[in-house]
Design a protein around this motif. Structure first.
Motif, PDB file in Angstrom:
ATOM      1  N   ALA A 170       2.126   9.470  -5.403  1.00  0.00           N
ATOM      2  CA  ALA A 170       0.865   8.864  -5.832  1.00  0.00           C
ATOM      3  C   ALA A 170      -0.305   9.820  -5.637  1.00  0.00           C
ATOM      4  N   ILE A 171      -0.284  10.605  -4.561  1.00  0.00           N
ATOM      5  CA  ILE A 171      -1.345  11.586  -4.329  1.00  0.00           C
ATOM      6  C   ILE A 171      -1.375  12.610  -5.459  1.00  0.00           C
ATOM      7  N   GLU A 172      -0.205  13.112  -5.842  1.00  0.00           N
ATOM      8  CA  GLU A 172      -0.141  14.080  -6.938  1.00  0.00           C
ATOM      9  C   GLU A 172      -0.691  13.482  -8.235  1.00  0.00           C
ATOM     10  N   LEU A 173      -0.300  12.261  -8.550  1.00  0.00           N
ATOM     11  CA  LEU A 173      -0.787  11.607  -9.759  1.00  0.00           C
ATOM     12  C   LEU A 173      -2.300  11.415  -9.710  1.00  0.00           C
ATOM     13  N   ALA A 174      -2.811  10.969  -8.575  1.00  0.00           N
ATOM     14  CA  ALA A 174      -4.250  10.725  -8.438  1.00  0.00           C
ATOM     15  C   ALA A 174      -5.041  12.020  -8.603  1.00  0.00           C
ATOM     16  N   ILE A 175      -4.519  13.125  -8.068  1.00  0.00           N
ATOM     17  CA  ILE A 175      -5.203  14.417  -8.225  1.00  0.00           C
ATOM     18  C   ILE A 175      -5.241  14.822  -9.684  1.00  0.00           C
ATOM     19  N   VAL A 208      -1.820   3.486  -8.309  1.00  0.00           N
ATOM     20  CA  VAL A 208      -2.658   4.575  -8.838  1.00  0.00           C
ATOM     21  C   VAL A 208      -2.686   4.545 -10.362  1.00  0.00           C
ATOM     22  N   LEU A 209      -1.551   4.284 -10.978  1.00  0.00           N
ATOM     23  CA  LEU A 209      -1.493   4.264 -12.442  1.00  0.00           C
ATOM     24  C   LEU A 209      -2.230   3.063 -13.034  1.00  0.00           C
ATOM     25  N   ALA A 210      -2.375   1.995 -12.252  1.00  0.00           N
ATOM     26  CA  ALA A 210      -3.026   0.782 -12.759  1.00  0.00           C
ATOM     27  C   ALA A 210      -4.506   0.701 -12.397  1.00  0.00           C
ATOM     28  N   MET A 211      -5.015   1.674 -11.623  1.00  0.00           N
ATOM     29  CA  MET A 211      -6.405   1.614 -11.175  1.00  0.00           C
ATOM     30  C   MET A 211      -7.370   2.095 -12.243  1.00  0.00           C
ATOM     31  N   PRO A 214       0.800  -1.234   0.000  1.00  0.00           N
ATOM     32  CA  PRO A 214       0.000   0.000   0.000  1.00  0.00           C
ATOM     33  C   PRO A 214       0.828   1.277   0.000  1.00  0.00           C
ATOM     34  N   LYS A 215       2.024   1.250   0.591  1.00  0.00           N
ATOM     35  CA  LYS A 215       2.854   2.450   0.639  1.00  0.00           C
ATOM     36  C   LYS A 215       3.959   2.410  -0.425  1.00  0.00           C
ATOM     37  N   ASN A 216       4.742   1.356  -0.436  1.00  0.00           N
ATOM     38  CA  ASN A 216       5.888   1.290  -1.342  1.00  0.00           C
ATOM     39  C   ASN A 216       5.496   1.279  -2.808  1.00  0.00           C
ATOM     40  N   ASP A 217       4.359   0.675  -3.129  1.00  0.00           N
ATOM     41  CA  ASP A 217       3.925   0.530  -4.524  1.00  0.00           C
ATOM     42  C   ASP A 217       2.751   1.445  -4.866  1.00  0.00           C
ATOM     43  N   ALA A 218       2.587   2.526  -4.105  1.00  0.00           N
ATOM     44  CA  ALA A 218       1.409   3.394  -4.290  1.00  0.00           C
ATOM     45  C   ALA A 218       1.352   4.012  -5.680  1.00  0.00           C
ATOM     46  N   VAL A 219       2.489   4.405  -6.234  1.00  0.00           N
ATOM     47  CA  VAL A 219       2.496   5.043  -7.555  1.00  0.00           C
ATOM     48  C   VAL A 219       2.012   4.059  -8.614  1.00  0.00           C
ATOM     49  N   THR A 227     -10.929   4.224 -13.159  1.00  0.00           N
ATOM     50  CA  THR A 227     -11.392   5.533 -12.714  1.00  0.00           C
ATOM     51  C   THR A 227     -12.075   5.441 -11.357  1.00  0.00           C
ATOM     52  N   GLU A 228     -12.955   4.466 -11.196  1.00  0.00           N
ATOM     53  CA  GLU A 228     -13.693   4.320  -9.949  1.00  0.00           C
ATOM     54  C   GLU A 228     -12.772   3.925  -8.797  1.00  0.00           C
ATOM     55  N   GLN A 229     -11.826   3.028  -9.057  1.00  0.00           N
ATOM     56  CA  GLN A 229     -10.891   2.621  -8.021  1.00  0.00           C
ATOM     57  C   GLN A 229     -10.008   3.787  -7.578  1.00  0.00           C
ATOM     58  N   ARG A 230      -9.541   4.562  -8.551  1.00  0.00           N
ATOM     59  CA  ARG A 230      -8.673   5.700  -8.234  1.00  0.00           C
ATOM     60  C   ARG A 230      -9.428   6.751  -7.426  1.00  0.00           C
ATOM     61  N   ASP A 231     -10.678   7.000  -7.777  1.00  0.00           N
ATOM     62  CA  ASP A 231     -11.495   7.953  -7.012  1.00  0.00           C
ATOM     63  C   ASP A 231     -11.672   7.471  -5.577  1.00  0.00           C
ATOM     64  N   ALA A 232     -11.903   6.170  -5.399  1.00  0.00           N
ATOM     65  CA  ALA A 232     -12.084   5.619  -4.057  1.00  0.00           C
ATOM     66  C   ALA A 232     -10.788   5.731  -3.263  1.00  0.00           C
ATOM     67  N   TRP A 233      -9.649   5.455  -3.920  1.00  0.00           N
ATOM     68  CA  TRP A 233      -8.344   5.560  -3.246  1.00  0.00           C
ATOM     69  C   TRP A 233      -8.087   6.996  -2.815  1.00  0.00           C
ATOM     70  N   LEU A 234      -8.351   7.957  -3.716  1.00  0.00           N
ATOM     71  CA  LEU A 234      -8.079   9.359  -3.401  1.00  0.00           C
ATOM     72  C   LEU A 234      -9.036   9.876  -2.333  1.00  0.00           C
ATOM     73  N   ASP A 235     -10.297   9.463  -2.371  1.00  0.00           N
ATOM     74  CA  ASP A 235     -11.250   9.881  -1.327  1.00  0.00           C
ATOM     75  C   ASP A 235     -10.784   9.415   0.045  1.00  0.00           C
ATOM     76  N   ALA A 236     -10.322   8.159   0.134  1.00  0.00           N
ATOM     77  CA  ALA A 236      -9.822   7.640   1.406  1.00  0.00           C
ATOM     78  C   ALA A 236      -8.578   8.402   1.849  1.00  0.00           C
ATOM     79  N   MET A 237      -7.696   8.707   0.902  1.00  0.00           N
ATOM     80  CA  MET A 237      -6.471   9.431   1.240  1.00  0.00           C
ATOM     81  C   MET A 237      -6.780  10.842   1.726  1.00  0.00           C
TER      82      MET A 237
END
Length: 241
Positions: free
Chosen positions: A170-175, A131-134, A123-128, A136-146
């Motif tokens: 990963a946060i920057e990419l998700a945004i 995010v790139l492999a998620m 979850p931490k080491n491979d976050a980037v 749209t819905e998964q990425r939105d859920a990840w960013l909402d939790a973050m």
């Protein structure tokens, strides 16, 4: 033709010499991706909670534990139900009773934790990469939790605090991929953190989520020919740019 949401509309191209004060330069649009991770949207949110307010415990030889057990720690009761839902991806997870300070810990089973890490990565080491492999819905859920885990609100703006590393990237990419624009500024230097024993000496950042556009530049600054000079560009083995 079928009507589309406004943020899907194609922007109109305007020559610099025709720029007016009404023009905006679009820097981000919401990415529509299918995703390649073998996870559910709920598990994507869980990965965000673990990356933001949790961790993965290392192996403990004394207890003969295999390690890789994920957990989430939270003190804000308004987020408890969201964490309950995310951790519900593991039906055998455990939730502690509230402590004196109101904090609660959610602990997932080692079997489920290791299975999710096998499918999605750390979850931490491979976050980037996550995010790139998620999708749209998964990425939105990840960013909402973050955002819930690490975000603060003030003066009508949202800011996330994070130490330097893959989670901050990963946060920057998700945004960006959510159709907004991140801005990052340093809160504490590596030297300051090291002096206080914080975060292993890593610098700390505030990452803001801002509008996906900026005002049009002054056209008078760009309509005059610029000077010619040598530039460097990448060349492949085939001789192409």
């Amino acid at each position: 033709s079928e009507a589309r949401p406004e943020h899907w509309a194609q922007p109109e191209l305007v020559a610099l010499e025709d720029f007016t004060g009404r023009e905006r330069v679009i820097l981000a649009r919401k990415a529509r991706t299918d995703g390649t991770l073998d996870i559910t949207t709920r598990e994507a949110a869980l990965l965000g909670w673990v990356a933001g307010d949790g961790g993965v415990e290392p192996p403990d030889a004394r207890r003969r534990a295999r390690g890789g057990t994920m957990s989430v720690y939270q003190t804000k009761s308004c987020f408890f139900s969201a964490i309950d839902y995310a951790c519900g991806a593991d039906p055998f997870h455990r939730r502690s009773a509230p402590r004196a300070d109101g904090s609660v810990t959610w602990r997932l089973t080692a079997k489920y934790s290791q299975d999710l890490i096998h499918r999605a990565g750390h979850p931490k080491n491979d976050a980037v990469a996550q995010v790139l492999a998620m999708s749209t819905e998964q990425r939105d859920a990840w960013l909402d939790a973050m955002i819930c885990a690490e975000g603060t609100w003030g003066d009508g703006k949202m800011s996330l605090s994070q130490d330097d590393g893959p989670v901050a990237d990963a946060i920057e990419l998700a945004i960006y991929l959510s159709g907004h624009r991140p801005s990052r500024y340093k809160v504490r230097s590596a030297e300051t953190n090291a002096a206080h024993g914080w975060a292993g000496g890593k610098p700390s950042w505030h990452i803001n989520e801002t509008a996906p556009y900026v005002g049009g530049p002054n056209r008078n600054s760009f309509t005059e020919p610029g000077p010619e000079q040598e530039v460097w560009c990448v060349t492949t083995d085939l001789g192409s740019w």
